[in-house]
Design a protein around this motif. Structure first.
Motif, short mmCIF file in Angstrom:
data_model
loop_
_atom_site.label_atom_id
_atom_site.label_comp_id
_atom_site.label_asym_id
_atom_site.label_seq_id
_atom_site.Cartn_x
_atom_site.Cartn_y
_atom_site.Cartn_z
N TYR A 134 -5.52 -1.85 -6.95
CA TYR A 134 -6.67 -1.11 -6.44
C TYR A 134 -6.26 0.34 -6.29
O TYR A 134 -5.14 0.63 -5.86
CB TYR A 134 -7.11 -1.65 -5.07
N ALA B 136 -7.75 4.15 -4.81
CA ALA B 136 -8.78 4.89 -4.08
C ALA B 136 -8.88 6.30 -4.66
O ALA B 136 -7.85 6.94 -4.93
CB ALA B 136 -8.43 4.96 -2.60
N ASP B 137 -10.10 6.77 -4.84
CA ASP B 137 -10.27 8.14 -5.33
C ASP B 137 -10.27 9.12 -4.16
O ASP B 137 -10.04 8.73 -3.00
CB ASP B 137 -11.53 8.28 -6.19
N PRO C 288 -2.74 6.31 -2.84
CA PRO C 288 -4.06 5.73 -3.08
C PRO C 288 -4.00 4.32 -3.68
O PRO C 288 -5.03 3.77 -4.05
CB PRO C 288 -4.67 6.70 -4.09
N TYR C 289 -2.82 3.74 -3.77
CA TYR C 289 -2.64 2.47 -4.48
C TYR C 289 -2.46 1.30 -3.52
O TYR C 289 -1.80 1.41 -2.50
CB TYR C 289 -1.40 2.53 -5.38
N THR C 290 -3.04 0.17 -3.90
CA THR C 290 -2.81 -1.11 -3.24
C THR C 290 -2.53 -2.12 -4.33
O THR C 290 -3.31 -2.26 -5.28
CB THR C 290 -4.02 -1.57 -2.40
N HIS D 160 0.85 -1.20 0.00
CA HIS D 160 0.00 0.00 0.00
C HIS D 160 0.88 1.24 0.00
O HIS D 160 1.82 1.33 0.79
CB HIS D 160 -0.87 0.05 1.26
N ASP E 284 -12.56 10.52 -2.57
CA ASP E 284 -13.59 10.23 -1.57
C ASP E 284 -13.32 8.93 -0.82
O ASP E 284 -14.10 8.54 0.04
CB ASP E 284 -14.96 10.16 -2.24
N GLY E 285 -12.24 8.25 -1.18
CA GLY E 285 -11.90 6.99 -0.52
C GLY E 285 -12.53 5.77 -1.15
O GLY E 285 -12.35 4.65 -0.67
N LYS E 286 -13.28 5.96 -2.23
CA LYS E 286 -13.88 4.82 -2.93
C LYS E 286 -12.79 4.05 -3.68
O LYS E 286 -12.04 4.64 -4.46
CB LYS E 286 -14.96 5.30 -3.91
N VAL E 287 -12.73 2.76 -3.42
CA VAL E 287 -11.69 1.92 -4.01
C VAL E 287 -12.24 1.18 -5.22
O VAL E 287 -13.32 0.58 -5.15
CB VAL E 287 -11.14 0.93 -2.98
N THR E 288 -11.50 1.24 -6.31
CA THR E 288 -11.87 0.50 -7.51
C THR E 288 -10.68 -0.31 -7.99
O THR E 288 -9.52 0.05 -7.75
CB THR E 288 -12.32 1.44 -8.65
#
Length: 170
Positions: free
Chosen positions: A116, A118-119, A96-98, A93, A121-125
């Motif tokens: 993964y 995270a934007d 914002p990357y995992t 991690h 707002d913390g939303k992970v895609t």
């Protein structure tokens, strides 16, 4: 008189070079390593030139660490030596990357690398892995695994990274 001024200038220039050289040495990176579960693991840091080696011993096989840069800049290469018998799950991690991957402990294929992001707002895609810059170098050693952080980590200045591992799924 001009001879004295020239000698003084040379002396001042020499002192400035010496101080500059000391300043470069003083800027060697300072990295703080914290093991998630120190009662079952430990980590030792070795810095040399442009490389950092984090040597991890973990008696339980499921653990993690956080490395934070407290002074200077990250070395050009960071390797984590995990003294484990297996590495079925590895997560790295930073920012914002995992990055999730691992090494199979049997004859099956290694798990695929999953990225993964995270934007704001913390939303992970889950993002497609479009480049090898996201792939950590993972190699087996006689007593575990060497994991070298991917080149993507060094493209931006991240204040810290964390690594979590599972030796074998139970």
């Amino acid at each position: 008189m001009s001879m004295t001024i020239t000698r003084k200038s040379q002396l001042v220039a020499g002192m400035m070079l010496l101080l500059a050289a000391c300043g470069v040495e003083a800027r060697q990176p300072m990295i703080d390593i914290t093991i998630d579960r120190p009662e079952v693991g430990s980590a030792a840091l070795t810095l040399s030139d442009d490389h950092a080696l984090i040597d991890v011993t973990d008696a339980h096989g499921i653990n993690g660490l956080t490395a934070a840069l407290t002074e200077g800049q990250w070395p050009e290469q960071i390797t984590i030596h995990l003294r484990l018998k297996g590495l079925e799950r590895l997560e790295i991690h930073y920012g914002p990357y995992t990055i999730a991957t691992g090494k199979s402990s049997n004859d099956s294929p290694d798990p695929p690398l999953i990225l993964y992001v995270a934007d704001e707002d913390g939303k992970v895609t889950q993002a497609p892995v479009s480049s090898s810059i996201y792939f950590p170098d993972i190699s087996r050693t006689d007593d575990g695994f060497n994991v070298t952080l991917p080149t993507h980590f060094f493209q931006e200045q991240h204040p810290a990274f964390s690594v979590h591992w599972i030796d074998f799924y139970r």
